[in-house]
Each structure stands twice: as structure tokens, then as C-alpha cells.
Write a protein that holds these residues in place. Structure first.
Motif, PDB file in Angstrom:
ATOM      1  N   THR A  23       0.729  -1.093   0.075  1.00  0.00           N
ATOM      2  CA  THR A  23       0.133  -0.075  -0.057  1.00  0.00           C
ATOM      3  C   THR A  23       0.871   1.423   0.006  1.00  0.00           C
ATOM      4  O   THR A  23       0.455   2.450  -0.481  1.00  0.00           O
ATOM      5  N   PHE A  24       2.162   0.994   0.594  1.00  0.00           N
ATOM      6  CA  PHE A  24       2.930   2.236   0.841  1.00  0.00           C
ATOM      7  C   PHE A  24       2.244   3.435   1.466  1.00  0.00           C
ATOM      8  O   PHE A  24       2.416   4.659   1.136  1.00  0.00           O
ATOM      9  N   ASN A  25       1.321   3.061   2.425  1.00  0.00           N
ATOM     10  CA  ASN A  25       0.612   3.849   3.059  1.00  0.00           C
ATOM     11  C   ASN A  25       0.426   3.420   4.592  1.00  0.00           C
ATOM     12  O   ASN A  25      -0.054   2.683   5.026  1.00  0.00           O
ATOM     13  N   THR A  26       1.345   4.366   5.473  1.00  0.00           N
ATOM     14  CA  THR A  26       1.437   4.007   6.783  1.00  0.00           C
ATOM     15  C   THR A  26       0.223   4.150   7.707  1.00  0.00           C
ATOM     16  O   THR A  26       0.078   3.426   8.656  1.00  0.00           O
ATOM     17  N   GLU A  27      -0.668   5.245   7.245  1.00  0.00           N
ATOM     18  CA  GLU A  27      -2.003   5.328   7.956  1.00  0.00           C
ATOM     19  C   GLU A  27      -2.748   4.016   7.834  1.00  0.00           C
ATOM     20  O   GLU A  27      -3.306   3.652   8.834  1.00  0.00           O
ATOM     21  N   VAL A  36     -12.501   0.596  -8.692  1.00  0.00           N
ATOM     22  CA  VAL A  36     -11.367   1.069  -7.679  1.00  0.00           C
ATOM     23  C   VAL A  36     -10.187   0.966  -8.762  1.00  0.00           C
ATOM     24  O   VAL A  36     -10.013   0.264  -9.716  1.00  0.00           O
ATOM     25  N   ASN A  37      -9.512   2.257  -8.606  1.00  0.00           N
ATOM     26  CA  ASN A  37      -8.337   2.560  -9.317  1.00  0.00           C
ATOM     27  C   ASN A  37      -7.165   1.871  -8.788  1.00  0.00           C
ATOM     28  O   ASN A  37      -6.743   2.253  -7.405  1.00  0.00           O
ATOM     29  N   PRO A  38      -6.410   0.889  -9.145  1.00  0.00           N
ATOM     30  CA  PRO A  38      -5.564   0.276  -8.575  1.00  0.00           C
ATOM     31  C   PRO A  38      -4.362   1.078  -8.045  1.00  0.00           C
ATOM     32  O   PRO A  38      -3.766   2.016  -8.829  1.00  0.00           O
ATOM     33  N   SER A  39      -3.697   0.987  -6.949  1.00  0.00           N
ATOM     34  CA  SER A  39      -2.554   2.020  -6.591  1.00  0.00           C
ATOM     35  C   SER A  39      -1.599   1.066  -5.637  1.00  0.00           C
ATOM     36  O   SER A  39      -0.563   1.906  -5.268  1.00  0.00           O
ATOM     37  N   GLY A  74      -7.005   9.032  -8.677  1.00  0.00           N
ATOM     38  CA  GLY A  74      -6.161   7.905  -8.532  1.00  0.00           C
ATOM     39  C   GLY A  74      -5.219   8.247  -7.214  1.00  0.00           C
ATOM     40  O   GLY A  74      -4.911   9.586  -7.075  1.00  0.00           O
ATOM     41  N   LYS A  75      -4.622   7.295  -6.775  1.00  0.00           N
ATOM     42  CA  LYS A  75      -3.640   7.288  -5.830  1.00  0.00           C
ATOM     43  C   LYS A  75      -2.293   7.016  -6.169  1.00  0.00           C
ATOM     44  O   LYS A  75      -2.032   6.048  -6.888  1.00  0.00           O
ATOM     45  N   GLU A  76      -1.368   7.695  -6.066  1.00  0.00           N
ATOM     46  CA  GLU A  76       0.081   7.701  -6.551  1.00  0.00           C
ATOM     47  C   GLU A  76       1.034   7.648  -5.092  1.00  0.00           C
ATOM     48  O   GLU A  76       0.847   8.316  -4.639  1.00  0.00           O
ATOM     49  N   SER A  77       1.937   6.582  -5.319  1.00  0.00           N
ATOM     50  CA  SER A  77       3.067   6.475  -4.193  1.00  0.00           C
ATOM     51  C   SER A  77       4.014   7.330  -4.894  1.00  0.00           C
ATOM     52  O   SER A  77       4.649   6.688  -5.963  1.00  0.00           O
ATOM     53  N   VAL A  78       4.649   8.477  -4.168  1.00  0.00           N
ATOM     54  CA  VAL A  78       5.821   9.113  -4.690  1.00  0.00           C
ATOM     55  C   VAL A  78       7.028   8.491  -3.789  1.00  0.00           C
ATOM     56  O   VAL A  78       7.072   8.771  -2.784  1.00  0.00           O
ATOM     57  N   LEU A  79       7.822   7.938  -4.721  1.00  0.00           N
ATOM     58  CA  LEU A  79       9.060   7.598  -4.091  1.00  0.00           C
ATOM     59  C   LEU A  79      10.359   8.249  -4.361  1.00  0.00           C
ATOM     60  O   LEU A  79      10.566   8.524  -5.567  1.00  0.00           O
ATOM     61  N   THR A  88      31.500   0.060  -1.702  1.00  0.00           N
ATOM     62  CA  THR A  88      30.880   0.080  -2.937  1.00  0.00           C
ATOM     63  C   THR A  88      29.392   0.428  -2.462  1.00  0.00           C
ATOM     64  O   THR A  88      28.715  -0.316  -2.004  1.00  0.00           O
ATOM     65  N   PRO A  89      28.828   1.619  -3.457  1.00  0.00           N
ATOM     66  CA  PRO A  89      27.459   2.091  -3.056  1.00  0.00           C
ATOM     67  C   PRO A  89      26.389   1.249  -3.705  1.00  0.00           C
ATOM     68  O   PRO A  89      26.786   0.698  -4.646  1.00  0.00           O
ATOM     69  N   GLU A  90      25.223   1.453  -3.349  1.00  0.00           N
ATOM     70  CA  GLU A  90      24.179   0.642  -3.828  1.00  0.00           C
ATOM     71  C   GLU A  90      23.801   1.465  -5.110  1.00  0.00           C
ATOM     72  O   GLU A  90      24.115   2.804  -5.360  1.00  0.00           O
ATOM     73  N   VAL A  91      23.064   0.995  -5.964  1.00  0.00           N
ATOM     74  CA  VAL A  91      22.939   1.799  -7.257  1.00  0.00           C
ATOM     75  C   VAL A  91      21.771   2.914  -6.871  1.00  0.00           C
ATOM     76  O   VAL A  91      21.595   4.170  -7.288  1.00  0.00           O
ATOM     77  N   LYS A  92      20.857   2.493  -6.065  1.00  0.00           N
ATOM     78  CA  LYS A  92      19.800   3.287  -5.444  1.00  0.00           C
ATOM     79  C   LYS A  92      19.297   2.750  -4.010  1.00  0.00           C
ATOM     80  O   LYS A  92      19.470   1.792  -3.839  1.00  0.00           O
ATOM     81  N   ALA A  93      18.602   3.827  -3.241  1.00  0.00           N
ATOM     82  CA  ALA A  93      17.927   3.410  -2.115  1.00  0.00           C
ATOM     83  C   ALA A  93      16.914   4.256  -1.759  1.00  0.00           C
ATOM     84  O   ALA A  93      17.139   5.326  -1.658  1.00  0.00           O
ATOM     85  N   LEU A  94      15.663   3.479  -1.370  1.00  0.00           N
ATOM     86  CA  LEU A  94      14.404   4.446  -0.997  1.00  0.00           C
ATOM     87  C   LEU A  94      14.952   5.121   0.315  1.00  0.00           C
ATOM     88  O   LEU A  94      15.244   4.415   1.348  1.00  0.00           O
ATOM     89  N   LYS A  95      14.491   6.395   0.116  1.00  0.00           N
ATOM     90  CA  LYS A  95      14.711   7.147   1.457  1.00  0.00           C
ATOM     91  C   LYS A  95      13.489   7.690   1.781  1.00  0.00           C
ATOM     92  O   LYS A  95      13.378   8.324   3.109  1.00  0.00           O
ATOM     93  N   ARG A  96      12.613   8.191   1.065  1.00  0.00           N
ATOM     94  CA  ARG A  96      11.312   8.655   1.525  1.00  0.00           C
ATOM     95  C   ARG A  96      10.013   8.137   0.452  1.00  0.00           C
ATOM     96  O   ARG A  96      10.561   7.823  -0.594  1.00  0.00           O
ATOM     97  N   PHE A  97       8.639   8.098   1.125  1.00  0.00           N
ATOM     98  CA  PHE A  97       7.915   7.876   0.233  1.00  0.00           C
ATOM     99  C   PHE A  97       6.482   8.631   0.662  1.00  0.00           C
ATOM    100  O   PHE A  97       6.494   8.818   2.266  1.00  0.00           O
ATOM    101  N   GLU A  98       5.541   8.893   0.034  1.00  0.00           N
ATOM    102  CA  GLU A  98       4.303   9.444   0.351  1.00  0.00           C
ATOM    103  C   GLU A  98       3.152   9.278  -0.542  1.00  0.00           C
ATOM    104  O   GLU A  98       3.457   9.224  -1.853  1.00  0.00           O
TER     105      GLU A  98
END
Length: 754
Positions: A145-149, A587-590, A677-682, A693-703
Motif C-alpha cells: 500500500t505504501f500507506n502508513t496510515e 477502484v483504481n489500483p494503486s 487515482g492514488k500515487e505513491s511518490v518514491l 561500494t555504493p548501492e545503485v539507489k536506495a529508497l529514502k522517502r515515500f508519500e
């Protein structure tokens, strides 16, 4: 009645606020009570508090009846402090639980000190061991869901209904970080990302505990399984892990740090071993790291039989007595023994002979008594059903439906085959199409979830939900295949029936399982289901693949022949209705994937892979050009909508920062489609060069945001110095000077750390 309930909740809220203002005073009072009670206890009574026994020990063999003499032996003779698990043969009603707790309380009230028994239960996706309770998606779906609420609300409802069952302690959330998608408990986790798991874990703990676990509507949570449990080298349950400490500290430990900060009252220890040391035997991990370094003040409980297993499985103890000594000295406070009193007997002998100091016993018992007092167990443990009018209510069911609807993830939608038209004739087929077991998975009414069709018979399977939605005349059905056994006649029936349909909904997945019974030797989805998919694909009719699975089973043999792919995970009792509404466009999938979905069994890279995992040398090519080897079927974060979303104006407030600065980020997101629609902004961060050696990318925030058609919202994020850091070879969190890249959607910006 409604006004009465409103006033009741207002009173509870006021009490919670008052508690927050006086938490220091309350802790002082509880501390004094614990010390006073501890001083009155005999050694045998203290050891009893450290002992947890399964409910089945007190039952008449093969019957759901508690035997008072057996209860008296456990509680009055051995002074046991905790009981867990469900009665035979499956979950009771809330009233049934209250009868069980009443029987236990009657016996404990006859003891010298009248210390109440602490009951614990695996409330994994709702009060899943109580009939009639509200069941949510399993954790992997909640992560999607990427929805903490939504996660917090689900935990609040779970706490409410668990307390209505007179149970004050839940063995949840699961904070394991799976590194192998074959692992049978991946669906109990929040997926493969540290940040996502941390935020979801915090939300779940907050929902369970509510700031005051003494409330009649909240429970004590138990974060699990500390630590490294999801990283087995074999991909099978309870098998060894090899994890360098630097990796453990960077990726696993922060999740538990966040959970402790969120207030988790207890922790369950991993059944596995790391680098040759069973975690239950590791004083370094349990005492030095968990209790001292992280400052965890709560109860440390073992998993099922895991002290015994130090002797019988891990072979680090030559006897059960030695196993008890190792585990208690390592820092274990409570032993889930759980079927006999060997722990009591051995620990008593060890203390009497001076092999375990009384200080270690007093520390463990103080933690247990403190949690019991915080739970207000001394004031009574039996729920008054009148205080729980919302148990299993339409209000709660709606929340479970919303969670399922936001979790279900659209991974592919070729030529906009979805949403469906209610007037077209559809063939529904596949072994998971008409099964409540497949919607829920394990830890549902029973350990393996095998009674769900019977106990959730009033809920809609996928087939039933579609028939209810579009009318039985428009929905054709045949099973098509078994989950495991190949059946050519079933396939032939599906192919024949499909000729009368305009589209096919193909429902595939896994059998119900959890823990070791879920171990597999192949990550591919079963051969019987592949055979069905390939047979239907030859009809050249649009196929919508619906997956009900706890882990990503490989579908690359036929995915290219599917027109749409939907990942349902294990969406719970309301999952059938939610899926039907998504399929028909109501329902619009999200949802978004909380893990990489692999394409090949030998390419199991995570999304935050190292750069060398993205490339492979083509030895057959004379100029030795590099070919991409990173080709997951679907990447972490993938999730489509029936709308389209455009990202613009990615801005950062600084292009150069120093070692103390924060950086503010904003981005405009527009719904350019015709549907709300609902969109998870990552937000992903990349450290372009680093000494590790660094990661290619890492998730740091979402809303997650909700946008009407043609609506634009500006989303704001702030990154701090911790977000730029990694653990170096000296096991220190550091950030290094250099360039970092922020990526949101298809846009990126760079900044320099000076």
C-alpha cells in the motif's frame, strides 16, 4: 448508544493524553511495584515467570477442553508466567477466548502472589485466531500500500479485536529483511527494503500500542525475529545465514532501532544462526547490542522450542540444561518452551548451583512484571464484550477492504485490457479462483490456514466476488488445474469453456503455508499451473493473470503471453471483493511491489543492488562488451494505475551542503488521466562514489497522495545527514564528501556534500 460510545472513546483519549503527560511518574510507580513484588518472590516463582507454555499442554488430548488439574500443575506448581497459542482444533470466537481466559484466571488467582498469566497470540493480519474478527492483507500486502496510515489503522483494529478476545500481547510485527525470495516467511515481512520496513513497522507498533498498552483497546507488540532471520543462504526456513556485521548493522539493525524508538514492548529472537552462532546463544547480539547498545528495556522471548533446539538441532549445547544456561546468560528473558517444564527444572538447578547469577534472573523477571503492569493485567484480564461493539463491524470490514484495494498491484496492462466490461462474458479459472485459503494464507484461524474456507464461508472468493459484481451469467468457471498435481482433463475443460468467453481471468498462486512447511526447492510457479497458462495462451484471447502468492513465484515461462498481470499477494478476507472492483474499474489500483519480482532463479538481485550486479561480461563477444544481467520480471516499486501521473519541477533547496545541513526537496505530481487515482511518490538516493561500494539507489522517502483527474499536488520531502550515511569497515556510520543524486519518477537532481 452511539453517543455513549462516542463519550467512552473521548474519555479514553483524555486518559491517553494524561498518561502521556505523566508517563515518567507512571514509570516510577511501576518500577517501585516491580521491585516490591520481586522482593516477595521465591526463586521458583521467578523462574516460572520466565516460562511460556502452549495452551495444548493443558487440554484434554485431542479435545478443546482445558483440564483444571493440568492448569494447576503449570500455574500453581511451576508458577508459569505466560501461555500462548490456540485451542484444538482451531480458533474460537471472542466468547470462547473469554471462557479460556476466565479458566486460566481462576487458577492464577489461587496462587500465593496472584500474578496474572500473560497470554500471547500470533495476531498476524488482524485478530487472526478469533472467529469473526476482521482480517487484513498479510504484511507483504500492507507494505504494497505504501500507506502508513492504513497499516496503523489495521493494527489499531487488530488490537481492539484481540483485546476483545481477552488477549493482551501479539507476536507482531515481523521486521525480518528477506534476502532470498524463496524464503517461506517473506509474506510475513514488509519486503526487501530497510526504509519501507522501518516506517511500516513504526506504524504497526503505534497502532497496536497506542501510547498506552494498559488501555482496553491496545496490546503489547512483539517485534520479530531479531535478527537476520530472513537471510538464509538456502532460502529455507530456520537454516543458517552468513551476514557480515557491517551488513547487519547497515541493513538489519536500523529496522529494530526504529521499532524500539516507536515503543515496542517485546522482541522475539530469530530461530536461525548467523556466521555459525545461533542467535539464541549470542550474548553479543541479545545483551550487548539489543539491550545495551540499542537500549531495549522490554521483554526478550524465544521462538518455539528454540532453547531446546540449541541442543537438538544446532548442536552447540551437549544437553538441554547447557542450552538453558547458554540462552539465559545470552540475555533471554522468557522461554517459549513450550510443551513441558524442562526449562523450569534446569534453570532452578543452574541458579542453585551458582552457574547463573540471581541478577540475571531478577533482570528478566523485572522486565516481564513491568510489561504485565503496563498492560494493567493485575486489574483483570477478561474483556467485557459490551466495550467492544465494533468487533467485526462493517466499519472495520471497510478498513480491511480499503487495505486490500490499496495493496493489490497492477504490474502489466497491455493495450488497456483492464478494466473489464460488465457485459462481456469472462472465463474465471485457476486453482486459487474459488478459495478463501488462497486469499489469506497461513496464520489464519489455524497455523497453516487450512480451515479458512470453512471458517470464512460468509466471505467472497475471487469467483464469488466476480459473480456478484457482473452477474453469474457473465462469469464462466472451471478449476482448470490443481496447485501441484497435473490434470490434463481440467486443462481441457478450461480450454473448451474459454472458447465461449471474450477474456480469461487466470488465477494462479501457491498452497497455504507458513514456516518450514512452506519450504520449496524451486522458485518457479508449479508445473501444473504453467501448463494451464500455456494451453490457454494458444487461444489468442486476452488473459488477465491474477497472482495469489506469498512470495514471487517465477512466471517467465508464460508472462509474455499474458495481457495483464495483477499481484494480489495474500489480501485477506476482503481481497476477493477488492480485486473484483479493481478488475471492473470501480477502484483504481494503486499498490506497488515491495520487492523485486525475479525473472530467473539465478538472478535474484534486489533493487538496491551494487553496480557489479547489473553487468555481466559476454565472453563470446570479441570486443567484450558488457551486457545487462539485471532483468527482474518487475522491479521494486512497480505499480500501474488506470490513470497516468506526470512528474515535474523537481527542486532541491541546495546544490551544496555541509556535514550538518538538511536538504529540502519538492516535486509537482499531476494526474493526467481521466480517473481519480492514488500515487505513491518514491524518493531514491544514490551515493555516486564511496569507499564501500555504493548501492545503485536506495529508497529514502515515500508519500501516497490522492489526485483527482487533472489535479496537481506539490510533494515535499526533507533529507538529513543520516540519509547520506553508510556503515564503514570500522562499523561506524559515516558520510563521505562527494556527489549524491536524488531520483523521483523519471527526474533527478544532484547535490554535493562538501
Amino acid at each position: 448508544m452511539k453517543n455513549t460510545i462516542t463519550l467512552l472513546y473521548s474519555f479514553i483519549l483524555c486518559c491517553s493524553v494524561a498518561f502521556g503527560q505523566n508517563s515518567s511518574d507512571k514509570n516510577t510507580i511501576i518500577g517501585k511495584k516491580v521491585s516490591d513484588l520481586l522482593a516477595k518472590m521465591t526463586l521458583e516463582e521467578k523462574i516460572g515467570q520466565m516460562t511460556q507454555i502452549t495452551l495444548g499442554t493443558f487440554e484434554d488430548k485431542g479435545k478443546p477442553d482445558l483440564v483444571e488439574t493440568k492448569l494447576a500443575e503449570g500455574i500453581q506448581k511451576y508458577h508459569i508466567g505466560s501461555i500462548l497459542n490456540t485451542p484444538y482444533p482451531y480458533a474460537p470466537t471472542a466468547k470462547g477466548w473469554n471462557d479460556i481466559m476466565t479458566a486460566i484466571s481462576k487458577v492464577s488467582n489461587k496462587t500465593r502472589l496472584k500474578i496474572p498469566v500473560l497470554y500471547g497470540i500470533d495476531a498476524i493480519h488482524g485478530a487472526s485466531y478469533t472467529q469473526g474478527a476482521t482480517l487484513f492483507p498479510q504484511q507483504i500486502g500492507m507494505a504494497a500500500t505504501f500507506n502508513t496510515e492504513i497499516v496503523k489503522k489495521g493494527a489499531e483494529i487488530s488490537a481492539y479485536e484481540t483485546r476483545a478476545s481477552s488477549i493482551p500481547w501479539v507476536f507482531s510485527p515481523d521486521l525480518d529483511l528477506p534476502r532470498n525470495p524463496a524464503w517461506s516467511r517473506i509474506w510475513e515481512s514488509f519486503g526487501e527494503d530497510v526504509y519501507l520496513t522501518s516506517r511500516m513497522g513504526e506504524a504497526m507498533i503505534s497502532g497496536f500500542e497506542g501510547g498506552d498498552i494498559g488501555s482496553k483497546y491496545h496490546v503489547a507488540s512483539c517485534m520479530k525475529h531479531f535478527i537476520g532471520y530472513g537471510s538464509t543462504t538456502t532460502g529455507k526456513d530456520r537454516t543458517p545465514s552468513i551476514i557480515p556485521e557491517r551488513v547487519l548493522r547497515q541493513f538489519d539493525l536500523p529496522i529494530y532501532q526504529a521499532a524500539i524508538k516507536a515503543g515496542a514492548k517485546s522482541v522475539m529472537i530469530s530461530s536461525g544462526e548467523i556466521n555459525g552462532t545461533p542467535v539464541h546463544a549470542s550474548k553479543y547480539l541479545i545483551t550487548d547490542v539489543l539491550k545495551k547498545e540499542l537500549g531495549f528495556p522490554g521483554v526478550v522471548v524465544t521462538d518455539w522450542k528454540d532453547i531446546i533446539y540449541l541442543h537438538t538441532r544446532h548442536k552447540v549445547a551437549e544437553s538441554n540444561r547447557e542450552a538453558v544456561k547458554i540462552a539465559v546468560l545470552a540475555g533471554i528473558d522468557m522461554s517459549m518452551v513450550p510443551e513441558n517444564y524442562s526449562f523450569c527444572i534446569d534453570l532452578l538447578d543452574l541458579v542453585n548451583k551458582g552457574e547463573i547469577p540471581m541478577s540475571r534472573i531478577d533482570d528478566a523477571v523485572s522486565r516481564i512484571l513491568k510489561m504485565k503492569m503496563e498492560l494493567n493485567l493485575f486489574e483483570g484480564t477478561i474483556a467485557d464484550s459490551k466495550l467492544y461493539p465494533k468487533f467485526g463491524s462493517p466499519e472495520f470490514i471497510k478498513e480491511a477492504y480499503n487495505a486490500a484495494a490499496e495493496s493489490i498491484t497492477l504490474l502489466k496492462n497491455k493495450n488497456a485490457v483492464l478494466p473489464l466490461n460488465k457485459n462481456e462474458k469472462i472465463l474465471v479459472t485457476g486453482p486459487t479462483a474459488n478459495s478463501m485459503v488462497s486469499l489469506n494464507g497461513g496464520w489464519t484461524y489455524t497455523w497453516q490456514g487450512d480451515k479458512t474456507d470453512e471458517l470464512a464461508g460468509d466471505k467472497f472468493t475471487i469467483l464469488e466476488a466476480l459473480q456478484n459484481k457482473a452477474g453469474a451469467a457473465n462469469i464462466l468457471y472451471t478449476k482448470g488445474a490443481d496447485l501441484m498435481l497435473e490434470n490434463d482433463q481440467e486443462i481441457e475443460n478450461a480450454v473448451t469453456l474459454a472458447k465461449d468467453a471474450s477474456k480469461i481471468i487466470l488465477c494462479l498462486g501457491e498452497k497455504n503455508y507458513t514456516e518450514t512447511p512452506g519450504d520449496i526447492s524451486s522458485l518457479y510457479i508449479s508445473a501444473s499451473q504453467i501448463k494451464l497458462a500455456l494451453a490457454l495462451s494458444k487461444l489468442n484471447k486476452p488473459i488477465v493473470l491474477v497472482l495469489n502468492e506469498g512470495r514471487p513465484r517465477i512466471i517467465s515461462d508464460f508472462e509474455d503471453k499474458m495481457d495483464a498481470v495483477i499481484q494480489c499477494y495474500l489480501p485477506g478476507n476482503e481481497g476477493g471483493r477488492a480485486l473484483a472492483d479493481i478488475l471492473y474499474g470501480d477502484v483504481n489500483p494503486s499498490g506497488r511491489l515491495p520487492y523485486n519480482y525475479p525473472r530467473y532463479p539465478n538472478s535474484l538481485e534486489k533493487y538496491n543492488r551494487k553496480y557489479t550486479e547489473s553487468l555481466a561480461t559476454d565472453e563470446q563477444n570479441d570486443d567484450a562488451k558488457y551486457q545487462r544481467s539485471y532483468q527482474p520480471q518487475f522491479e521494486f516499486g512497480t505499480g500501474l494505475s488506470y490513470s497516468t501521473f506526470t512528474y515535474a519541477n523537481l527542486k532541491i533547496d541546495k546544490t551544496e551542503i555541509n556535514a550538518t545541513d538538511e536538504i529540502a526537496i519538492s516535486i509537482d505530481v499531476t494526474n493526467t488521466g481521466k480517473l481519480a487515482g492514488k500515487e505513491s511518490v518514491l524518493l531514491y538516493l544514490s551515493d555516486l562514489y564511496a569507499s564501500i561500494t555504493p548501492e545503485v539507489k536506495a529508497l529514502k522517502r515515500f508519500e501516497k497522495i490522492n489526485l483527482a483527474a487533472n489535479e496537481t499536488k506539490t510533494v515535499h520531502f526533507t533529507l538529513n545527514q543520516k540519509d547520506l550515511q553508510f556503515v564503514n569497515n570500522d562499523l561506524k556510520w559515516v558520510s563521505e564528501k562527494g556527489t549524491f543524486k536524488i531520483t523521483i519518477g523519471n527526474l533527478s537532481q544532484q547535490f554535493l556534500l562538501k
